[in-house]
Design a protein around this motif. Sequence first.
Motif, PDB file in Angstrom:
ATOM      1  N   VAL A 176       0.839  -1.199   0.000  1.00 42.13           N
ATOM      2  CA  VAL A 176       0.000   0.000   0.000  1.00 42.13           C
ATOM      3  C   VAL A 176       0.877   1.254   0.000  1.00 42.13           C
ATOM      4  CG1 VAL A 176      -1.675   1.345   1.349  1.00 42.13           C
ATOM      5  CG2 VAL A 176      -1.954  -1.129   1.136  1.00 42.13           C
ATOM      6  N   LEU A 177       0.446   2.267  -0.753  1.00 41.14           N
ATOM      7  CA  LEU A 177       1.073   3.581  -0.763  1.00 41.14           C
ATOM      8  C   LEU A 177       0.089   4.567  -0.161  1.00 41.14           C
ATOM      9  CD1 LEU A 177       2.519   3.548  -4.410  1.00 41.14           C
ATOM     10  CD2 LEU A 177       3.649   2.811  -2.288  1.00 41.14           C
ATOM     11  N   LEU A 178       0.569   5.365   0.783  1.00 41.09           N
ATOM     12  CA  LEU A 178      -0.279   6.311   1.515  1.00 41.09           C
ATOM     13  C   LEU A 178       0.208   7.730   1.249  1.00 41.09           C
ATOM     14  CD1 LEU A 178       0.004   4.261   4.798  1.00 41.09           C
ATOM     15  CD2 LEU A 178      -2.079   4.407   3.441  1.00 41.09           C
ATOM     16  N   ASP A 179      -0.599   8.512   0.557  1.00 39.99           N
ATOM     17  CA  ASP A 179      -0.217   9.869   0.179  1.00 39.99           C
ATOM     18  C   ASP A 179      -0.917  10.878   1.082  1.00 39.99           C
ATOM     19  OD1 ASP A 179       0.641  12.150  -1.055  1.00 39.99           O
ATOM     20  OD2 ASP A 179      -0.479  11.853  -2.917  1.00 39.99           O
ATOM     21  N   GLU A 180      -0.289  11.195   2.211  1.00 37.55           N
ATOM     22  CA  GLU A 180      -0.834  12.137   3.192  1.00 37.55           C
ATOM     23  C   GLU A 180      -2.321  11.871   3.459  1.00 37.55           C
ATOM     24  OE1 GLU A 180       0.882  15.533   3.979  1.00 37.55           O
ATOM     25  OE2 GLU A 180       2.277  15.677   2.319  1.00 37.55           O
ATOM     26  N   PRO A 181      -2.693  10.655   3.829  1.00 38.83           N
ATOM     27  CA  PRO A 181      -4.111  10.305   3.897  1.00 38.83           C
ATOM     28  C   PRO A 181      -4.891  10.982   5.020  1.00 38.83           C
ATOM     29  CG  PRO A 181      -2.785   8.534   4.801  1.00 38.83           C
ATOM     30  CD  PRO A 181      -1.827   9.526   4.207  1.00 38.83           C
ATOM     31  N   PHE A 182      -4.202  11.587   5.982  1.00 38.31           N
ATOM     32  CA  PHE A 182      -4.905  12.193   7.108  1.00 38.31           C
ATOM     33  C   PHE A 182      -4.919  13.713   7.055  1.00 38.31           C
ATOM     34  CE2 PHE A 182      -2.321   8.482   8.488  1.00 38.31           C
ATOM     35  CZ  PHE A 182      -3.347   7.552   8.494  1.00 38.31           C
ATOM     36  N   SER A 183      -4.303  14.293   6.045  1.00 37.80           N
ATOM     37  CA  SER A 183      -4.053  15.732   6.040  1.00 37.80           C
ATOM     38  C   SER A 183      -5.327  16.576   5.944  1.00 37.80           C
ATOM     39  CB  SER A 183      -3.098  16.107   4.910  1.00 37.80           C
ATOM     40  OG  SER A 183      -3.674  15.812   3.652  1.00 37.80           O
ATOM     41  N   LYS A 184      -6.400  16.031   5.384  1.00 37.47           N
ATOM     42  CA  LYS A 184      -7.625  16.814   5.224  1.00 37.47           C
ATOM     43  C   LYS A 184      -8.679  16.501   6.283  1.00 37.47           C
ATOM     44  CE  LYS A 184      -7.120  18.037   0.396  1.00 37.47           C
ATOM     45  NZ  LYS A 184      -7.775  18.160  -0.922  1.00 37.47           N
ATOM     46  N   LEU A 185      -8.303  15.693   7.266  1.00 37.09           N
ATOM     47  CA  LEU A 185      -9.212  15.407   8.367  1.00 37.09           C
ATOM     48  C   LEU A 185      -8.980  16.421   9.482  1.00 37.09           C
ATOM     49  CD1 LEU A 185      -8.774  11.527   8.591  1.00 37.09           C
ATOM     50  CD2 LEU A 185     -10.654  12.784   7.513  1.00 37.09           C
ATOM     51  N   ASP A 186     -10.044  16.735  10.218  1.00 38.61           N
ATOM     52  CA  ASP A 186      -9.849  17.655  11.340  1.00 38.61           C
ATOM     53  C   ASP A 186      -9.092  16.928  12.456  1.00 38.61           C
ATOM     54  OD1 ASP A 186     -11.714  16.286  13.106  1.00 38.61           O
ATOM     55  OD2 ASP A 186     -13.323  17.204  11.951  1.00 38.61           O
ATOM     56  N   MET A 187      -8.577  17.718  13.384  1.00 39.88           N
ATOM     57  CA  MET A 187      -7.696  17.167  14.406  1.00 39.88           C
ATOM     58  C   MET A 187      -8.366  16.065  15.210  1.00 39.88           C
ATOM     59  SD  MET A 187      -4.769  18.499  14.024  1.00 39.88           S
ATOM     60  CE  MET A 187      -4.016  17.956  15.553  1.00 39.88           C
ATOM     61  N   ALA A 188      -9.674  16.204  15.446  1.00 41.39           N
ATOM     62  CA  ALA A 188     -10.387  15.219  16.255  1.00 41.39           C
ATOM     63  C   ALA A 188     -10.419  13.849  15.586  1.00 41.39           C
ATOM     64  CB  ALA A 188     -11.811  15.698  16.522  1.00 41.39           C
ATOM     65  N   LEU A 189     -10.369  13.819  14.261  1.00 40.55           N
ATOM     66  CA  LEU A 189     -10.459  12.563  13.533  1.00 40.55           C
ATOM     67  C   LEU A 189      -9.102  11.940  13.218  1.00 40.55           C
ATOM     68  CD1 LEU A 189     -13.303  13.274  10.938  1.00 40.55           C
ATOM     69  CD2 LEU A 189     -13.339  11.569  12.760  1.00 40.55           C
ATOM     70  N   ARG A 190      -8.067  12.745  13.225  1.00 34.65           N
ATOM     71  CA  ARG A 190      -6.776  12.241  12.756  1.00 34.65           C
ATOM     72  C   ARG A 190      -6.262  11.085  13.596  1.00 34.65           C
ATOM     73  NH1 ARG A 190      -3.193  17.484  10.789  1.00 34.65           N
ATOM     74  NH2 ARG A 190      -4.765  18.290   9.333  1.00 34.65           N
ATOM     75  N   HIS A 191      -6.333  11.227  14.917  1.00 34.76           N
ATOM     76  CA  HIS A 191      -5.829  10.156  15.777  1.00 34.76           C
ATOM     77  C   HIS A 191      -6.622   8.880  15.544  1.00 34.76           C
ATOM     78  CE1 HIS A 191      -4.227   8.074  19.261  1.00 34.76           C
ATOM     79  NE2 HIS A 191      -5.470   7.815  19.640  1.00 34.76           N
ATOM     80  N   GLU A 192      -7.937   8.993  15.452  1.00 35.93           N
ATOM     81  CA  GLU A 192      -8.797   7.829  15.233  1.00 35.93           C
ATOM     82  C   GLU A 192      -8.471   7.137  13.908  1.00 35.93           C
ATOM     83  OE1 GLU A 192     -13.495   7.065  14.184  1.00 35.93           O
ATOM     84  OE2 GLU A 192     -12.943   8.850  15.316  1.00 35.93           O
ATOM     85  N   MET A 193      -8.319   7.928  12.842  1.00 43.97           N
ATOM     86  CA  MET A 193      -8.062   7.345  11.530  1.00 43.97           C
ATOM     87  C   MET A 193      -6.652   6.761  11.435  1.00 43.97           C
ATOM     88  SD  MET A 193     -10.645   7.101   9.681  1.00 43.97           S
ATOM     89  CE  MET A 193      -9.707   6.510   8.271  1.00 43.97           C
ATOM     90  N   ARG A 194      -5.684   7.414  12.069  1.00 41.12           N
ATOM     91  CA  ARG A 194      -4.333   6.836  12.081  1.00 41.12           C
ATOM     92  C   ARG A 194      -4.361   5.441  12.698  1.00 41.12           C
ATOM     93  NH1 ARG A 194      -2.574  12.131  14.370  1.00 41.12           N
ATOM     94  NH2 ARG A 194      -1.650  13.364  12.675  1.00 41.12           N
ATOM     95  N   GLN A 195      -5.021   5.339  13.848  1.00 44.21           N
ATOM     96  CA  GLN A 195      -5.071   4.046  14.526  1.00 44.21           C
ATOM     97  C   GLN A 195      -5.776   3.008  13.672  1.00 44.21           C
ATOM     98  OE1 GLN A 195      -6.589   4.196  18.522  1.00 44.21           O
ATOM     99  NE2 GLN A 195      -6.425   1.993  18.816  1.00 44.21           N
ATOM    100  N   LEU A 196      -6.900   3.386  13.063  1.00 45.46           N
ATOM    101  CA  LEU A 196      -7.647   2.448  12.225  1.00 45.46           C
ATOM    102  C   LEU A 196      -6.811   1.990  11.032  1.00 45.46           C
ATOM    103  CD1 LEU A 196     -10.309   1.006  11.460  1.00 45.46           C
ATOM    104  CD2 LEU A 196     -10.921   3.076  10.185  1.00 45.46           C
ATOM    105  N   VAL A 197      -6.213   2.939  10.328  1.00 43.17           N
ATOM    106  CA  VAL A 197      -5.451   2.613   9.123  1.00 43.17           C
ATOM    107  C   VAL A 197      -4.259   1.719   9.451  1.00 43.17           C
ATOM    108  CG1 VAL A 197      -3.953   3.568   7.320  1.00 43.17           C
ATOM    109  CG2 VAL A 197      -6.174   4.609   7.781  1.00 43.17           C
ATOM    110  N   PHE A 198      -3.465   2.102  10.418  1.00 46.62           N
ATOM    111  CA  PHE A 198      -2.254   1.331  10.700  1.00 46.62           C
ATOM    112  C   PHE A 198      -2.580  -0.018  11.336  1.00 46.62           C
ATOM    113  CE2 PHE A 198      -0.365   5.753  10.780  1.00 46.62           C
ATOM    114  CZ  PHE A 198       0.129   5.652   9.495  1.00 46.62           C
TER     115      PHE A 198
END
Length: 222
Positions: free
Chosen positions: A156-178
């Motif tokens: 998988v290639l990840l091109d700044e996948p969290f950059s357009k999420l608000d701060m409240a969502l970034r931690h949640e999405m990082r954990q889910l993705v990784f």
Amino acid sequence: MTAPSLEFKQVHIALHGRTLLELDARLAPGEVLTVMGPSGSGKSTLLAYAAGFLAPAFQASGQILLGGQEITALPAERRGIGLLFQDPLLFPHLSVAGNLRFGLPRATPDKAAKVEAALADIGLAGFGQRDPATLSGGQQARVALMRLLLSAPKAVLLDEPFSKLDMALRHEMRQLVFDQLHAAGLPSLLVTHDRDDADAAGGQVIELGPVGRERSRNARPG
């Protein structure tokens, strides 16, 4: 089936005779390599080279191996690599379930059941008939991630996948993705400006300076 490793062997990329980056790295199944650097340092160029759509203006050499097979000369669609971008890029003319079905290989049996299970896995059970435009940004990101995983990539290639999420969502999405990438045993290349992304990914971190020369942090021998 053993999950594959992803290896960059003596990769060298230049533009107009100027070296952008040089890279030797091996990613074990489930491992993430993070490449950081300012605009113009070459990190997005490395992603394009790995994906198979590097612009002709660049000069590139070296090998990319996936599961021991060299894929450097293969067209993008035959490399077995999935991509996750800044934007979810969901198809607006398809329902949420339709977007997920699109990711499934053609010969997949009982696609409807697999789509329902996938939606439940990302906390969106019952959302299958929804229009993607009615989802929140975080929900759209979840659907994009699951569509990628359902396509059964080998890396998988990840091109700044969290950059357009608000701060409240970034931690949640990082954990889910990784968590999902690790569970699937997928070696992954992450391109980002955000130090928190790199910290969440773990593994090797390569920082590119203004002229593209690499500096490794927490690197492990390949």
